[in-house]
Motif scaffolding. Sequence first.
Motif, PDB file in Angstrom:
ATOM      1  N   TYR A 170       0.816  -1.215   0.000  1.00 22.26           N
ATOM      2  CA  TYR A 170       0.000   0.000   0.000  1.00 22.26           C
ATOM      3  C   TYR A 170       0.847   1.260   0.000  1.00 22.26           C
ATOM      4  O   TYR A 170       0.495   2.258  -0.617  1.00 22.26           O
TER       5      TYR A 170
ATOM      6  N   TRP B 102     -16.532   5.425   4.454  1.00 21.38           N
ATOM      7  CA  TRP B 102     -16.418   4.771   3.151  1.00 21.38           C
ATOM      8  C   TRP B 102     -17.795   4.581   2.542  1.00 21.38           C
ATOM      9  O   TRP B 102     -18.742   4.160   3.224  1.00 21.38           O
TER      10      TRP B 102
ATOM     11  N   ASP C  98     -16.324   2.939  -2.558  1.00 14.92           N
ATOM     12  CA  ASP C  98     -14.984   2.971  -1.975  1.00 14.92           C
ATOM     13  C   ASP C  98     -14.574   1.587  -1.477  1.00 14.92           C
ATOM     14  O   ASP C  98     -13.425   1.163  -1.673  1.00 14.92           O
ATOM     15  N   SER C  99     -15.496   0.908  -0.840  1.00 12.33           N
ATOM     16  CA  SER C  99     -15.196  -0.430  -0.317  1.00 12.33           C
ATOM     17  C   SER C  99     -14.924  -1.414  -1.449  1.00 12.33           C
ATOM     18  O   SER C  99     -13.973  -2.209  -1.390  1.00 12.33           O
TER      19      SER C  99
ATOM     20  N   TYR D  48     -11.564  -0.680  -2.888  1.00 15.66           N
ATOM     21  CA  TYR D  48     -10.470  -1.194  -2.064  1.00 15.66           C
ATOM     22  C   TYR D  48     -10.278  -2.693  -2.284  1.00 15.66           C
ATOM     23  O   TYR D  48      -9.129  -3.173  -2.399  1.00 15.66           O
TER      24      TYR D  48
ATOM     25  N   SER E   1      -6.844  -4.209  -3.858  1.00 13.98           N
ATOM     26  CA  SER E   1      -6.029  -5.068  -2.993  1.00 13.98           C
ATOM     27  C   SER E   1      -5.841  -6.458  -3.597  1.00 13.98           C
ATOM     28  O   SER E   1      -4.715  -6.959  -3.672  1.00 13.98           O
TER      29      SER E   1
ATOM     30  N   TYR F 150      -6.964   3.925   0.380  1.00 10.81           N
ATOM     31  CA  TYR F 150      -7.947   3.451   1.358  1.00 10.81           C
ATOM     32  C   TYR F 150      -7.330   2.291   2.120  1.00 10.81           C
ATOM     33  O   TYR F 150      -6.960   1.273   1.535  1.00 10.81           O
TER      34      TYR F 150
END
Length: 353
Positions: free
Chosen positions: A133, A224, A228-229, A232, A236, A245
């Motif tokens: 990150y 969030w 946004d979630s 992420y 990831s 995030y």
Amino acid sequence: MSPPASPPGPYSPLHEPCRRAHVRRCMCVRRSSCLLAGYTVFYLLYVALGAWVFSYLEQPAEQRLQQRLEEDVRTFLASYNCVPEERLDILLQHVIRANNRGVSASKNISSGPNWSFGQSFFFSTTVVTTIGYGHVTPLSEAGKIFCLVFALIGIPMTLVLLTAFVERLMVPSTVALQWLGLRLGHVWQPFSIRMVHLTVVGTLVVSFFFLVPAGIFYHIEGDWTFLDSLYYCFISLTTVGLGDYIPGDSPGQTNRPIYKLAITGYLLVGLVMMMWLLTVFAEIPQLNLGIWFLHQSDETTSDPEKMRLSGPAIGLPNYSAQSGSLKTPSADRSTEQSQASSPDKGTPTHGRR
């Protein structure tokens, strides 16, 4: 007495098959090279198009944020005349530099030490999984050296671990594909059956490792949105790891160590699922576009060792383009054994009585 026959010249009919094979190989090399060059140009154009779109979308937002920040600085200087502008600028540079290293100067934003065991475990996982990150980085010289050695050893270990789990998952996945072939083989083509199998696997991965975790992050992380979630989760599990995030870093987060450990487990399992999905995708011959950029000649099919190395993985169903059916290694072995045990092996049909 007739003179001895002279050796065949370069244009003798005896050399014609070799010449044709050489021409075919040259044509294959030229064709694959042209395709690779064309794909490279297309790839660079795609990246350039992405750069133009990002620039078009993000520059206005960046300019608005910059103007807002300048207004806040002017308002602060107008309210507190005793603070010189140069001293404030130096302070802001220190704050920005510390923030880029994962240290926040605001008590309302700081979520605790970055190098507690839970946070360090989360950082170690992002290093060996190449997510990275970048919101927290080693500060000491010894930490940087250890990070190099740790990543050098840990990344191959992680790859071996994830590959082993994917191989285990491919066993029931292949059984499911064979079951679909038995049920639908008389109706659909093998490519359609593989696409159904890929759709089922993709639906499971997207549902349980993108949509469901995104909903969980949406309820836990107060600031969030669902987008946004979901953003992420995708960033990831594809190991892009932009770091804009980070779950568990909001102020007032309860049970932060346990939460960080749960996120670490989610990342590891999610990476296994993503590799499983990519493996199922790569097992479909018609979707393996990389084969067009490789040089293939008659030598590949004439060398048994090359055929073994380029063939499908052990235990996976193989698609036969000639018969148009799904075949498994066990079925091939049983066919070979039956042919070997047959007394008529090698006997022409017209010679049997």
